[in-house]
Design an enzyme around this catalytic site. Structure first.
Site, PDB file in Angstrom:
ATOM      1  N   TRP A 134       0.835  -1.184   0.000  1.00  0.00           N
ATOM      2  CA  TRP A 134       0.000   0.000   0.000  1.00  0.00           C
ATOM      3  C   TRP A 134       0.870   1.233   0.000  1.00  0.00           C
ATOM      4  CZ3 TRP A 134      -2.457  -2.730   4.636  1.00  0.00           C
ATOM      5  CH2 TRP A 134      -3.404  -3.664   4.202  1.00  0.00           C
ATOM      6  N   VAL A 137       2.434   2.503   3.397  1.00  0.00           N
ATOM      7  CA  VAL A 137       3.280   1.595   4.161  1.00  0.00           C
ATOM      8  C   VAL A 137       4.444   1.099   3.302  1.00  0.00           C
ATOM      9  CG1 VAL A 137       3.362  -0.507   5.552  1.00  0.00           C
ATOM     10  CG2 VAL A 137       1.270   0.869   5.503  1.00  0.00           C
ATOM     11  N   CYS A 138       4.141   0.253   2.346  1.00  0.00           N
ATOM     12  CA  CYS A 138       5.195  -0.430   1.571  1.00  0.00           C
ATOM     13  C   CYS A 138       5.802   0.427   0.466  1.00  0.00           C
ATOM     14  CB  CYS A 138       4.646  -1.734   0.994  1.00  0.00           C
ATOM     15  SG  CYS A 138       4.120  -2.888   2.285  1.00  0.00           S
ATOM     16  N   ILE A 139       5.217   1.609   0.210  1.00  0.00           N
ATOM     17  CA  ILE A 139       5.830   2.544  -0.741  1.00  0.00           C
ATOM     18  C   ILE A 139       6.541   3.667   0.018  1.00  0.00           C
ATOM     19  CG2 ILE A 139       5.447   4.096  -2.690  1.00  0.00           C
ATOM     20  CD1 ILE A 139       5.075   1.133  -3.306  1.00  0.00           C
ATOM     21  N   PRO A 142      10.303   2.477   1.556  1.00  0.00           N
ATOM     22  CA  PRO A 142      11.485   2.472   0.695  1.00  0.00           C
ATOM     23  C   PRO A 142      11.744   3.807   0.004  1.00  0.00           C
ATOM     24  CG  PRO A 142       9.712   1.211  -0.310  1.00  0.00           C
ATOM     25  CD  PRO A 142       9.282   1.509   1.095  1.00  0.00           C
TER      26      PRO A 142
END
Length: 229
Positions: A134, A137-139, A142
């Site tokens: 999502w 969170v996951c974008i 990083p």
């Protein structure tokens, strides 16, 4: 009068030469690494910021573009076997799991995964383009981590999604404030093509648009058929 004419000719020549230099901020097939993060079923089920069929098409445009232009690409999943499930068929179409070597991880921030980090650094590019699920969170993880290490980062906003529209938008705003560049999936494809005189990619790009490009693709299909008449 002759001097004025000479200056005008020199000026036009100088402007022409200058105008042919594209901005270094534009993406090209050789100046970046594409990172595709967690395009998996369990991550897509609760995504509400974008319609899933649209997200799948946009993902296909990005993955297809990177394949056509031979962009170095890293595909990562999270808890594939125990929770999140397989990647979208549209991603598997261009990056089959058997030959692409997905990097499966447990960390929400892929930057903290040693195998992922090694894969990205190994590509040798200081510009990164990211999309996935999502956004918040996951974008974000990083993207902010890469920026902190001196990378120039682009985020494909319409090939990313989140639990709510607000969550997605606030995540994009946070990344932009940190220095990330927002782009869209079709923008990514056309920025790599850049010139319709590039015949080696002209047909593959338009085939991709016809298949996944929505109304634009229907227009290309229509034009192809009607030109015959």
């Amino acid at each position: 009068m002759k001097k004025l004419l000479l200056f005008a000719v020199i000026g036009i020549a100088s402007f022409s030469a200058y105008s042919q230099k594209p901005s270094p901020m534009l993406l090209s097939p050789t100046n970046h690494t594409l990172i595709l993060i967690d395009y998996e079923g369990q991550m897509a089920f609760p995504t509400k910021s974008i319609a899933i069929d649209q997200l799948r098409n946009n993902t296909a445009i990005v993955a297809g573009a990177s394949k056509i232009f031979k962009v170095p690409t890293v595909v990562t999943t999270v808890a594939e076997k125990s929770f999140s499930g397989p990647v979208f068929p549209e991603l598997e179409e261009f990056y089959p799991k058997k030959t692409s070597g997905y990097i499966d991880r447990s960390t929400m921030n892929s930057w903290e995964d040693a195998q992922f980090y090694k894969a990205v650094v190994g590509k040798g590019k200081k510009t990164l383009v990211m999309g996935g699920l999502w956004t918040s969170v996951c974008i974000v993880g990083p993207v902010l981590s890469a920026i902190s290490e001196g990378y120039d980062v682009y985020v494909i906003t319409d090939a990313s999604g989140d639990l709510t529209k607000e969550a997605h938008e606030m995540a994009v705003a946070r990344m932009v404030q940190a220095g990330a560049h927002p782009i869209t999936s079709m923008q990514y494809l056309l920025e790599l093509q850049r010139d319709w005189a590039r015949q080696e990619t002209y047909l593959p790009v338009n085939d991709l648009v016809v298949k996944y490009g929505g109304a634009y693709g229907i227009g290309v299909q229509y034009s192809r058929e009607m030109v015959k008449h």
